[in-house]
Design a protein around this motif. Structure first.
Motif, short mmCIF file in Angstrom:
data_model
loop_
_atom_site.label_atom_id
_atom_site.label_comp_id
_atom_site.label_asym_id
_atom_site.label_seq_id
_atom_site.Cartn_x
_atom_site.Cartn_y
_atom_site.Cartn_z
N TRP A 117 -0.45 -7.82 -5.76
CA TRP A 117 -0.18 -6.63 -4.93
C TRP A 117 1.32 -6.44 -4.81
N ASN A 118 1.79 -5.37 -5.39
CA ASN A 118 3.21 -5.04 -5.31
C ASN A 118 3.34 -3.76 -4.47
N HIS A 119 3.69 -3.94 -3.19
CA HIS A 119 3.76 -2.81 -2.27
C HIS A 119 5.09 -2.09 -2.44
N PRO A 120 5.11 -0.77 -2.39
CA PRO A 120 6.36 -0.02 -2.64
C PRO A 120 7.47 -0.31 -1.64
N THR A 121 7.14 -0.67 -0.40
CA THR A 121 8.19 -0.95 0.60
C THR A 121 8.20 -2.41 1.02
N LEU A 122 7.01 -3.04 1.10
CA LEU A 122 6.95 -4.45 1.50
C LEU A 122 7.28 -5.38 0.34
N GLY A 123 7.21 -4.87 -0.89
CA GLY A 123 7.49 -5.69 -2.06
C GLY A 123 6.26 -6.48 -2.46
#
Length: 711
Positions: A480-486
């Motif tokens: 899971w690569n979140h756009p803001t959490l990384g």
């Protein structure tokens, strides 16, 4: 007639036949009783106006007819036989009879029939006189009904005169108080006084009665045997037409059962039924009171949030009955450790709250926390079972960590969660814990939309032969690569997904993506080995798990033999009876089954033989200790030999060094997986490194060179 003849006789004597007839005629017409005259054959010859008023028949309608026209048929034939027998014998009959009016209405009447004879004794007429006694019958019925109500009422009834002397009581009064009417008569209601109400109570009660004429309320009285009991009493004032008080009527109900029910409901509302400890509702009240006292004394207060470790395993394996008895023993131990004024409460499940009052320093809370943990660690004996559990304790202090019950409870809960992550013990609340909680909350919120927003990807970790280096399989791992959490680690978001149930949707997404990727590789003419897909324990709660997995694979045109369903040992042992049918169903569809993390601590070798499994994966904790712990090496060898004896392939995961590889090769381990070979790779990278290879994996890859150098 002499001069001493009575006045009325003198008047009668002076009457002429004409005046006598006029007097009779007036009586006949003015009489309130109906008069009916018949001839000797019972044919009606005359009736008076009252006859019409009562029966509804005009004289013209009845002349020449017999009285049988009025029959109601309520009396049987024998009644009339006896009536006429009396008339013939005595010349008269009187009694109650039911007749019918012209409109069909049945009514009661009081009837007298007399026979009239001439001077020679020959019968010439019958005279019937009757009155409608409907009103009297209704009045009597009402009086009888009132008497029955009074006698049979379930409420106790007491009637007094205006001086409060008891005149009458009913049977319910005797049943409730023990006093008969004879014993109570002449006494005042003070006979029943319990002494629990003070003089002021009775003053207010009689003020109300004198003002409004009525009072009702709860009162405690005393039975004849001395027993005190609660009753609901109403007192009514009775007055005559002039408004003067004549009587008082008291009606009461014994409310002992109701009071007991109220007390029981109050108990259920405030106490935990299993342990008799205060529940959350009462705890909130007690904590608020404790906060007030703490504030007044300028002291500190500590809230402990206690969660029992390994309790769920006890409950699931030995049953709820054993689990309940264990919780009862835990409650007693907790109560025995704390001080008299401290509060012990059960929130539910295996969660307890302890509130320490009147603390001077935080160190006092630490001392008691250690005592609690030490006490819980001691073995419990439940139904011939010796049980061992542990406790995780979160601690927060008033007013440092919160100034109200809900805040203190929330912060203690967060601290407990942190203690559990650290494998038990106690943990004070701090701001970093709050930050951890907020991140968890953020992750949970974002996780719900991750699939819709295409934030997940799959990486594939190769599983290679320990002898040849050929890739024999791979494991699909979600990223899971979140756009803001990384990048968010699976170790962080998977537990949240399982806790919230989002894992159900994630599991379906992973399987579908694996099938689609498998089709892309096969379409590119790659020779693709089987791909392992993980199932969590939470997914086994879905009743249609096996069929939904089959449907996804079928709809994507994949062969189930290309898919390995990988379950952890802990999830498979959690509820064997429900897991086994699902595994057999998956096996019947053609899927391969693998047990992951074998040996991690839940092993039940007696059940392994029942599982329709193809692959057993040795937990990485064994692999990591192969070169440093001889016992781990012996156990690993035993697991491999056992698996081969059951025709199972063995995969050792977590292989990170050449030394570990050498050990596993000498033990004849079938496949290895780990960073020594490769981490999980994106699909394109895995295809480039492995799926294009026809010969064993190139020795140019330094971390695989050892495979060919050590035959």
């Amino acid at each position: 007639m002499n001069r001493h003849t009575p006045h009325n006789e003198a008047l009668w004597d002076k009457q002429t036949p004409e005046t006598f007839v006029l007097s009779y005629d007036r009586i006949f017409h003015d009489s309130q009783e109906a008069i009916m005259i018949t001839d000797c054959h019972s044919r009606i010859v005359s009736v008076n106006p009252a006859f019409k008023s009562i029966t509804g028949y005009d004289e013209s309608e009845v002349i020449g007819r017999t009285p049988s026209m009025l029959k109601s048929h309520y009396q049987d034939p024998e009644f009339y036989v006896n009536m006429w027998a009396s008339i013939h014998k005595d010349g008269t009959w009187r009694g109650e009879i039911w007749n019918r009016r012209k409109n069909g209405e049945i009514y009661p009447e009081w009837l007298s029939i007399s026979s009239v004879k001439d001077d020679n004794g020959v019968l010439i007429n019958y005279v019937g006189m009757f009155s409608d006694i409907t009103l009297r019958k209704n009045t009597i019925s009402k009086l009888q009904l009132h008497a029955q109500v009074f006698s049979n009422a379930s409420d106790g009834i007491m009637i007094t005169d205006k001086q409060l002397k008891i005149l009458s009581v009913n049977q319910a009064f005797t049943t409730m108080t023990g006093y008969t009417e004879r014993e109570a008569a002449g006494h005042t209601p003070r006979l029943l006084h319990s002494g629990l109400q003070n003089q002021y109570f009775y003053i207010k009660m009689w003020e109300r009665i004198h003002t409004t004429g009525f009072w009702e309320g709860e009162i405690w009285n005393k039975r004849k045997n001395g027993e005190l009991y609660p009753e609901w009493l109403s007192i009514t004032t009775m007055r005559d037409d002039k408004g003067s008080i004549t009587n008082y009527i008291g009606m009461f109900t014994d409310i002992t059962e109701r009071k007991l029910t109220e007390e029981h409901l109050k108990y259920l509302a405030h106490y935990d039924k299993l342990t008799d400890l205060p529940n959350r509702t009462l705890l909130s009240e007690l904590v608020n009171e404790a906060i007030t006292r703490t504030l007044e004394r300028k002291r500190k207060l500590a809230v402990f949030f206690i969660d029992l470790d390994r309790f769920k395993m006890v409950n699931d394996s030995l049953g709820h009955n054993v689990g309940d008895k264990l919780l009862q023993q835990v409650a007693k131990r907790l109560s025995s450790v704390v001080r008299k004024d401290d509060i012990v409460s059960r929130l539910g499940g295996d969660e307890f709250i302890i509130v320490l009052q009147d603390l001077q320093e935080p160190e006092e809370a630490i001392l008691i926390a250690n005592q609690l943990i030490s006490s819980i660690k001691k073995p419990f004996s439940v139904e011939d079972n010796e049980l061992y559990i542990n406790a995780s304790i979160g601690i927060c202090l008033y007013p440092k960590h919160g100034e109200d019950f809900e805040t203190l409870l929330k912060h203690a809960d967060l601290a407990m969660y942190q203690a559990k992550i650290q494998n038990g013990g106690y943990q004070f609340f701090n701001e970093s814990i709050s930050s951890t909680f907020l991140r968890k909350l953020d992750l949970e919120n974002e996780l719900r939309w991750a699939i819709a927003k295409n934030q997940f990807t799959l990486h594939y970790q190769p599983q290679v032969s320990s002898e040849t280096g050929h890739m024999k399989g791979m494991e699909a791992l979600i990223r899971w690569n979140h756009p803001t959490l990384g990048p968010v680690s699976p170790g962080e978001f998977i537990p949240i997904a399982e806790e919230t149930g989002i894992i159900m949707d994630i599991g379906k997404w992973v399987l579908k993506e694996v099938c689609l990727q498998l089709n892309r590789w096969l379409s590119a003419s790659f020779i693709v080995p089987s791909i392992a897909v993980n199932l969590s324990a939470r997914q086994f709660l879905a009743p249609d798990l096996a069929s939904s997995i089959h449907d996804i694979v079928y709809q994507t045109c994949c062969n189930p033999q290309h898919i390995v369903i990988e379950i952890t040992e802990s999830s498979s042992m959690h509820d064997i009876e429900s897991v086994l049918p699902i595994l057999h169903e998956l096996k019947s569809f053609g899927f391969q089954i693998a047990i992951d993390d074998f040996g991690k601590g839940y092993s039940a070798l007696g059940y392994i033989k029942q599982f329709p499994i193809d692959i057993l994966k040795i937990d990485k904790s064994f692999v990591q200790e192969l070169t440093s712990d001889s016992k781990s090496a012996v156990l690993t060898k035993a697991i491999i030999d056992m698996s081969h004896g059951m025709d199972l392939r063995v995969i050792a995961e977590g292989v990170e060094t050449l030394e570990q590889l050498d050990f596993l090769r000498t033990m004849n381990c079938d496949m290895i997986q780990g960073y020594f070979i490769d981490p999980a790779l994106p699909a394109e990278q895995l295809a480039t490194r492995y799926l294009n290879e026809v010969e064993p994996i190139s020795c140019q890859q330094s971390n695989l060179a050892a495979l060919s150098e050590h035959p």
